[in-house]
Design a protein around this motif. Structure first.
Motif, PDB file in Angstrom:
ATOM      1  N   LEU A 187       1.071  -0.723  -0.210  1.00  0.00           N
ATOM      2  CA  LEU A 187       0.493  -0.148  -0.265  1.00  0.00           C
ATOM      3  C   LEU A 187       1.018   0.953   0.397  1.00  0.00           C
ATOM      4  CD1 LEU A 187      -2.784  -1.368   2.458  1.00  0.00           C
ATOM      5  CD2 LEU A 187      -2.769  -0.824   0.084  1.00  0.00           C
ATOM      6  N   GLU A 188       1.873   1.453   0.919  1.00  0.00           N
ATOM      7  CA  GLU A 188       2.879   2.254   0.662  1.00  0.00           C
ATOM      8  C   GLU A 188       3.899   2.152  -0.396  1.00  0.00           C
ATOM      9  OE1 GLU A 188       3.693   2.652   5.539  1.00  0.00           O
ATOM     10  OE2 GLU A 188       5.294   0.873   3.899  1.00  0.00           O
ATOM     11  N   ALA A 191       1.340   3.908  -3.006  1.00  0.00           N
ATOM     12  CA  ALA A 191       1.273   6.002  -2.547  1.00  0.00           C
ATOM     13  C   ALA A 191       2.743   6.447  -3.230  1.00  0.00           C
ATOM     14  CB  ALA A 191       1.286   5.926  -1.233  1.00  0.00           C
ATOM     15  N   ARG A 192       3.864   5.837  -3.122  1.00  0.00           N
ATOM     16  CA  ARG A 192       5.007   6.370  -3.929  1.00  0.00           C
ATOM     17  C   ARG A 192       5.305   6.785  -4.975  1.00  0.00           C
ATOM     18  NH1 ARG A 192       6.979   4.229   1.186  1.00  0.00           N
ATOM     19  NH2 ARG A 192       7.367   2.153  -0.063  1.00  0.00           N
ATOM     20  N   ALA A 196       3.310  10.433  -4.196  1.00  0.00           N
ATOM     21  CA  ALA A 196       3.486  10.643  -2.804  1.00  0.00           C
ATOM     22  C   ALA A 196       4.684  10.784  -2.287  1.00  0.00           C
ATOM     23  CB  ALA A 196       2.376  10.015  -2.058  1.00  0.00           C
ATOM     24  N   THR A 200       3.645  12.801   3.560  1.00  0.00           N
ATOM     25  CA  THR A 200       2.629  12.484   2.267  1.00  0.00           C
ATOM     26  C   THR A 200       1.777  11.034   2.557  1.00  0.00           C
ATOM     27  OG1 THR A 200       2.459  14.455   1.190  1.00  0.00           O
ATOM     28  CG2 THR A 200       0.690  12.409   0.378  1.00  0.00           C
ATOM     29  N   THR A 201       2.620   9.845   2.526  1.00  0.00           N
ATOM     30  CA  THR A 201       2.342   8.785   2.298  1.00  0.00           C
ATOM     31  C   THR A 201       2.465   7.792   3.740  1.00  0.00           C
ATOM     32  OG1 THR A 201       3.985   7.892   0.767  1.00  0.00           O
ATOM     33  CG2 THR A 201       2.978   6.174   2.206  1.00  0.00           C
ATOM     34  N   ASP A 204      -1.325   9.840   5.050  1.00  0.00           N
ATOM     35  CA  ASP A 204      -2.519   9.239   4.086  1.00  0.00           C
ATOM     36  C   ASP A 204      -2.878   7.966   4.128  1.00  0.00           C
ATOM     37  OD1 ASP A 204      -2.896  12.085   3.834  1.00  0.00           O
ATOM     38  OD2 ASP A 204      -2.415  12.591   1.784  1.00  0.00           O
ATOM     39  N   VAL A 205      -1.452   7.627   4.242  1.00  0.00           N
ATOM     40  CA  VAL A 205      -1.989   5.815   4.364  1.00  0.00           C
ATOM     41  C   VAL A 205      -1.818   5.056   5.360  1.00  0.00           C
ATOM     42  CG1 VAL A 205      -1.183   3.766   2.926  1.00  0.00           C
ATOM     43  CG2 VAL A 205      -1.126   5.754   1.576  1.00  0.00           C
TER      44      VAL A 205
END
Length: 293
Positions: A187-188, A191-192, A196, A200-201, A204-205
């Protein structure tokens, strides 16, 4: 050689015994037995609390008999006791401050243990859990010697907050690490990959997923601080907290106020737990099984 034939009555007895102890019946007996043990255990645990609540409303607050009726005078006297209310407020402040410190340090330590490899990692993990298993008397005396002899801090609010921070730290550490071990790192990564940055990661995650575990760890640390007497008795000095004040009530025989304030705390905790359970699957969030069948 002729084989020995058992009488018909013995064969019927063996058949009936095997039928009586077949697998489904064993499962039924085991389930009923465990259910009975759980019910008896709950009754054993709840009878003292129910007796305390009953006596907090009874005119005669020391014994059940002779029963003289119900009254709210004990609660009125309790909430009118300025010293007791100050001790209650002090306990709330200490619990909130120490749980906040324990949560901050516990979250940082959890990410370090789960995400990174470093020398003596398991030793660090073991020492992080030790305050939870060390007897309260031992920890209280050790910290009293440390504060007064080694670093020269007078006992009071600061020493109590530091003690309860160390006491609550393992609860946060265990909760958050358990959740991070079930965390899906993809999931991270996703996002990257979408642009992100690390902050922010995390915001938000990562944080929304581990937030329930952090909240549960904070709650456990807060409760451990609020209800602790042994460690507070050694390091609080002249700073009055509720548990120390309640111990003084026991020594001087003020049962009416003791029953009233204890019942009030039980009521508040019951309401908080009821609200927490109705807000969602708290245990599922902590264990990382929310949404799983």
């Amino acid at each position: 050689m002729a084989t020995e034939t058992k009488p018909a009555t013995e064969r019927e007895d063996e058949t009936s015994r095997s039928t009586f102890l077949d697998h489904p019946r064993k499962e039924w007996l085991l389930g009923r037995g465990l259910y009975t043990v759980v019910v008896l255990l709950l009754v054993f645990l709840w009878i003292p609390l129910l007796a305390m609540v009953f006596l907090s409303f009874a005119v005669n607050s020391s014994t059940f008999f002779p029963f003289q009726g119900f009254t709210l005078a004990h609660y009125t006297a309790t909430f009118a006791d300025f010293g007791l209310m100050v001790a209650l407020w002090n306990s709330v402040q200490v619990a909130t401050a120490s749980a906040s410190i324990a949560t901050l340090l516990g979250v940082l330590a959890s990410f370090a243990l789960v995400r990174y490899d470093f020398p003596l990692k398991e030793v660090y993990r073991t020492f992080g859990i030790l305050p939870m298993v060390i007897p309260g008397v031992v920890m209280g005396i050790a910290l009293l010697i440390y504060f007064q002899t080694i670093i020269g801090i007078p006992t009071g609010y600061l020493t109590l907050v530091l003690t309860h921070s160390a006491y609550g730290f393992p609860f946060v550490l265990l909760m958050v690490t358990a959740r991070l071990y079930t965390f899906d790192p993809s999931l991270e990564e996703a996002a990257r990959d979408l642009g992100a940055d690390p902050l922010t990661t995390f915001r938000d995650v990562t944080l929304p997923i581990v937030a329930p575990a952090i909240g549960a760890g904070f709650l456990f640390a807060w409760i451990r601080s609020f209800e602790d007497f042994i460690r507070a008795h050694f390091v609080s000095g002249t700073f009055e907290v509720l548990t120390v004040s309640m111990f003084s009530m026991i020594k001087y025989g003020t049962a009416p106020k003791m029953n009233a304030i204890s019942s009030f705390i039980v009521f508040v905790i019951a309401v908080v737990l009821a609200v927490a359970m109705n807000l969602g699957n708290v245990t599922g969030y902590v264990a990382g099984t929310q949404g799983e069948e």
